[in-house]
Design an enzyme around this catalytic site. Structure first.
Site, PDB file in Angstrom:
ATOM      1  N   LYS A  64      -0.030  60.691  -0.295  1.00 15.77           N
ATOM      2  CA  LYS A  64      -0.146  59.289   0.098  1.00 15.77           C
ATOM      3  C   LYS A  64      -1.032  59.228   1.336  1.00 15.77           C
ATOM      4  CE  LYS A  64       2.122  55.360   2.113  1.00 15.77           C
ATOM      5  NZ  LYS A  64       3.206  54.944   3.021  1.00 15.77           N
TER       6      LYS A  64
ATOM      7  N   GLY B  90       7.792  48.275   8.616  1.00 20.55           N
ATOM      8  CA  GLY B  90       9.042  48.169   9.358  1.00 20.55           C
ATOM      9  C   GLY B  90       9.437  46.766   9.762  1.00 20.55           C
TER      10      GLY B  90
ATOM     11  N   ASN C 158      11.119  52.598   3.236  1.00 22.92           N
ATOM     12  CA  ASN C 158      11.872  53.527   4.068  1.00 22.92           C
ATOM     13  C   ASN C 158      12.798  52.764   5.016  1.00 22.92           C
ATOM     14  OD1 ASN C 158      10.980  56.307   6.309  1.00 22.92           O
ATOM     15  ND2 ASN C 158      12.934  55.651   5.520  1.00 22.92           N
ATOM     16  N   THR C 159      12.197  51.978   5.926  1.00 28.72           N
ATOM     17  CA  THR C 159      12.991  51.298   6.948  1.00 28.72           C
ATOM     18  C   THR C 159      14.040  50.373   6.347  1.00 28.72           C
ATOM     19  OG1 THR C 159      11.076  51.373   8.420  1.00 28.72           O
ATOM     20  CG2 THR C 159      12.851  49.872   9.021  1.00 28.72           C
TER      21      THR C 159
ATOM     22  N   ALA D 167       5.430  48.837   2.383  1.00 20.67           N
ATOM     23  CA  ALA D 167       5.619  48.291   3.733  1.00 20.67           C
ATOM     24  C   ALA D 167       6.002  46.824   3.707  1.00 20.67           C
ATOM     25  CB  ALA D 167       4.379  48.476   4.602  1.00 20.67           C
ATOM     26  N   GLY D 168       6.968  46.467   4.545  1.00 18.90           N
ATOM     27  CA  GLY D 168       7.352  45.083   4.756  1.00 18.90           C
ATOM     28  C   GLY D 168       8.590  44.619   4.033  1.00 18.90           C
TER      29      GLY D 168
END
Length: 270
Positions: free
Chosen positions: A112, A173, A221-222, A199-200
């Site tokens: 990635k 995040g 992830n977050t 993301a987001g």
């Protein structure tokens, strides 16, 4: 030790296919921000993910033999590892990190790519991303690329040879969800390679929306690791991805300004 499962049985139904390999799960997860490796293991298992991304510059996958090894809880014979270039701000650093990952993982070539513009927004630096992509494709890497939600850039990265395009939904995040669904939809409608939101995402409904737009998958992830109960959130995300995909395949009803009776008006008894 190869981290990519090169041969899998033909999967029934609706597999995700990346670089010619089939996966049952359309949820990809990261390994950062957990309180310990045991929580990482449990949340990853609860997510049902098969592809797990690893920040090479921040995670120990064997380069530090005296420290806990992430591969002890995310074994390469069970998961497809996706080394990423998190923390890289130049094409040169990203290329160097990918080459290190390939060396550490015995020739692993699925990566990635993310090249960040600054520490405040963590938006991708597109100029540096394009430079890194050109070098890495020439070096034989299979690139899943983090980019913005610009359909023109997404098409260019695809044309350069990326095996998947990963537009952000919102800043990394942030948990803001999909801020520009119409750009994501345009990317999806014109892509010839998998499109995965990266993301987001903040909660399960965000993941479901991404899948309802027709995205091939979501990486997060977050949203999981930062939840009050990461293992429970991982389970919720698994269900959201599945529900969103089924809704996309089923086809939603068109939006209308006025009501439409759900039962027939003709042939009433009185």
């Amino acid at each position: 030790m190869s981290t990519v499962m090169q041969s899998r049985p033909t999967l029934p139904g609706d597999p995700l296919i990346i670089a010619g390999v089939e996966y049952r799960s359309r949820l990809l997860v990261g390994t950062g921000k957990y309180k310990d490796l045991e929580e990482t293991r449990n949340a990853t298992e609860a997510s049902g993910a098969e592809i797990v991304t690893v920040a090479i510059r921040r995670s120990n996958i064997g380069q530090n033999p005296d420290e806990p090894n992430l591969l002890d809880v995310i074994p390469p014979d069970r998961y497809t590892l996706l080394p990423n270039t998190a923390g890289c701000y130049t094409a040169e650093d990203a290329v160097r990190t990918c080459r290190l990952a390939r060396e550490l993982l015995d020739g692993h070539d699925l990566v990635k790519l993310e090249v960040l513009g600054d520490e405040t927004t963590l938006f991708p630096d597109i100029t540096e991303t394009l430079k890194a992509t050109e070098t890495l494709v020439r070096d034989g890497f299979k690139i899943m690329v983090y980019t913005n939600d610009d359909p023109i850039i997404a098409r260019r990265l695809e044309d350069m040879g990326c095996v998947a395009v990963m537009p952000l939904a919102a800043p990394i995040g942030s948990g803001l969800g999909i801020r520009n669904p119409y750009n994501i939809l345009t990317i999806v409608e014109n892509a010839r390679v998998p499109v995965l939101v990266d993301a987001g995402v903040g909660t399960a409904s965000d993941a479901a929306v991404a899948m309802e737009l027709g995205c091939d998958g979501v990486l997060m992830n977050t949203a999981i690791a930062g939840a009050r109960d990461p293992v429970l959130m991982a389970s919720a995300m698994k269900k959201a991805i599945e529900a969103g995909r089924e809704a996309f395949l089923a086809g939603r009803i068109p939006r209308k300004r006025f009501a439409s009776a759900s039962s027939p008006l003709d042939g009433m008894f009185f």
